[in-house]
Motif scaffolding. Structure first.
Motif, mmCIF file in Angstrom:
data_model
loop_
_atom_site.group_PDB
_atom_site.id
_atom_site.type_symbol
_atom_site.label_atom_id
_atom_site.label_comp_id
_atom_site.label_asym_id
_atom_site.label_seq_id
_atom_site.Cartn_x
_atom_site.Cartn_y
_atom_site.Cartn_z
ATOM 1 N N GLY A 160 0.974 -1.210 0.101
ATOM 2 C CA GLY A 160 -0.021 0.037 0.084
ATOM 3 C C GLY A 160 0.894 1.143 -0.002
ATOM 4 O O GLY A 160 0.488 2.450 -0.777
ATOM 5 N N ARG A 161 2.016 1.395 0.700
ATOM 6 C CA ARG A 161 2.830 2.378 0.932
ATOM 7 C C ARG A 161 3.495 2.670 -0.558
ATOM 8 O O ARG A 161 3.745 3.824 -1.050
ATOM 9 N N LEU A 162 3.880 1.585 -1.042
ATOM 10 C CA LEU A 162 4.624 1.600 -2.493
ATOM 11 C C LEU A 162 3.628 1.991 -3.412
ATOM 12 O O LEU A 162 3.835 2.923 -4.437
ATOM 13 N N ARG A 163 2.467 1.658 -3.347
ATOM 14 C CA ARG A 163 1.235 2.061 -4.341
ATOM 15 C C ARG A 163 1.264 3.644 -4.286
ATOM 16 O O ARG A 163 1.082 4.444 -5.295
ATOM 17 N N GLN A 164 1.105 4.035 -2.832
ATOM 18 C CA GLN A 164 0.939 5.768 -2.620
ATOM 19 C C GLN A 164 2.118 6.244 -3.269
ATOM 20 O O GLN A 164 2.129 7.341 -3.689
ATOM 21 N N GLU A 165 3.182 5.758 -2.985
ATOM 22 C CA GLU A 165 4.464 6.341 -3.708
ATOM 23 C C GLU A 165 4.791 6.258 -5.102
ATOM 24 O O GLU A 165 4.944 7.325 -5.635
#
Length: 343
Positions: free
Chosen positions: A84-89
């Motif tokens: 999820g963090r990677l998707r946001q980034e």
């Protein structure tokens, strides 16, 4: 069973080989019954122990599997959060990439303006000497490369962080470019316009000097260079009395060409009593050249003449004693010595 029967002896025959006699073993009936019973009891005890140990091992394995399953669930949850963090980034990087693409478009437009400015005012010979010396890659360039192997999936978060840092540096660079390039173009345009104005002024000044030089009466107006009378006071040839002579007399043959001493505009081309046929040319800086006693005139008032152009023919019209050219220079309506101007 009776006790007497248990004490009875039993004979066991053990046949080892057909060529050897059988071996006889004697034992009591109790021993024959007790040994199998003990064997069966031992086997049962062993089976029960194995079952208990298997149950314990299975219980431990189930416990370990439960712990591992819990750990896997935690790991999956952590990975989901990381994804999820990677998707946001990635979304942030995508937005930044879009912004940078737009700003790069503006930088490209600024570059095109710079290239147009360079093509318009630059010197192609000076830029051609600074061509790139980098050798382009060939199809077998893989024979000359190397480096440490770092898998992308092992460094995804680090790569995303580095990409964010790179984007921030690129944005800072683009800020600098967008801030400095237009100002540089404006300054360059101002310098170029100032230079063009200076060049135009210099060109105009040079043109004026050329026109002044062309218009300055400086060449000898006749083919003959024999002067019969100079500028200043002399004895008048008709009265013999002292009189002021406003030019120089140049003797010659009637019909000899008379040349314009400098470029200019014909003010007068007419005949009068004392001057005879006379031509007056207006030059720059308030100068005029006069040509008198002509036998013929080849120009008319308003004509533009260039230096050295034939404007008339030498003669003896007007107040003259013989074929000659009276040539004089007038500066601001005052006659001056022509020898100060012509060679």
């Amino acid at each position: 069973m009776k006790k007497g029967s248990l004490n009875r002896r039993m004979t066991l025959l053990v046949i080892r080989d057909a060529q050897q006699p059988p071996k006889q073993l004697q034992c009591s009936t109790a021993a024959v019954i007790l040994v199998p019973t003990l064997v069966i009891a031992s086997i049962s005890t062993l089976v029960i122990g194995l079952q208990i140990r298997s149950s314990h091992i299975i219980s431990q394995m189930e416990t370990n599997l439960a712990v591992q399953s819990l750990q896997m669930e935690v790991t999956v949850a952590d990975k989901d959060a990381a994804i999820g963090r990677l998707r946001q980034e990635v979304m942030e990087l995508t937005n930044q990439a879009t912004s940078i693409r737009e700003r790069l478009q503006r930088v490209t437009e600024l570059e095109q303006q710079m290239q147009q400015f360079i093509r318009k005012y630059g010197n192609s010979s000076s830029t051609s000497s600074h061509k790139s010396t980098i050798t382009p890659l060939s199809w077998n360039a893989s024979d000359h490369i190397g480096g440490e192997l770092i898998a992308v999936h092992e460094n995804t978060a680090l790569l995303a962080s580095q990409a964010m840092d790179d984007f921030q540096e690129i944005e800072a660079l683009l800020d600098t470019v967008e801030r400095t390039v237009p100002r540089s173009i404006q300054q360059a345009n101002a310098v170029q316009q100032n230079l063009e104005r200076k060049q135009a002024a210099q060109l105009l000044q040079t043109r004026r000097l050329e026109l002044t030089e062309q218009g300055r009466p400086s060449i000898w107006p006749a083919g003959s260079r024999r002067m019969t009378s100079s500028f200043g006071y002399r004895s008048d040839p008709f009265t013999g009395r002292s009189a002021f002579h406003s030019g120089v007399d140049i003797a010659g043959q009637s019909g000899d060409p008379v040349y314009a001493a400098g470029a200019g505009t014909v003010l007068e081309a007419a005949s009068s009593g004392a001057r005879g046929k006379c031509i007056i040319i207006q030059h720059p800086d308030g100068l005029q050249s006069w040509y008198m006693h002509l036998s013929g005139m080849q120009v008319a008032p308003g004509d533009r003449v260039h230096k050295g152009q034939t404007i008339g023919l030498l003669g003896s019209t007007g107040r003259s004693t013989g074929p000659h050219l009276h040539f004089q220079i007038v500066k601001h309506n005052q006659p001056v010595d022509p020898l100060l101007y012509v060679q």
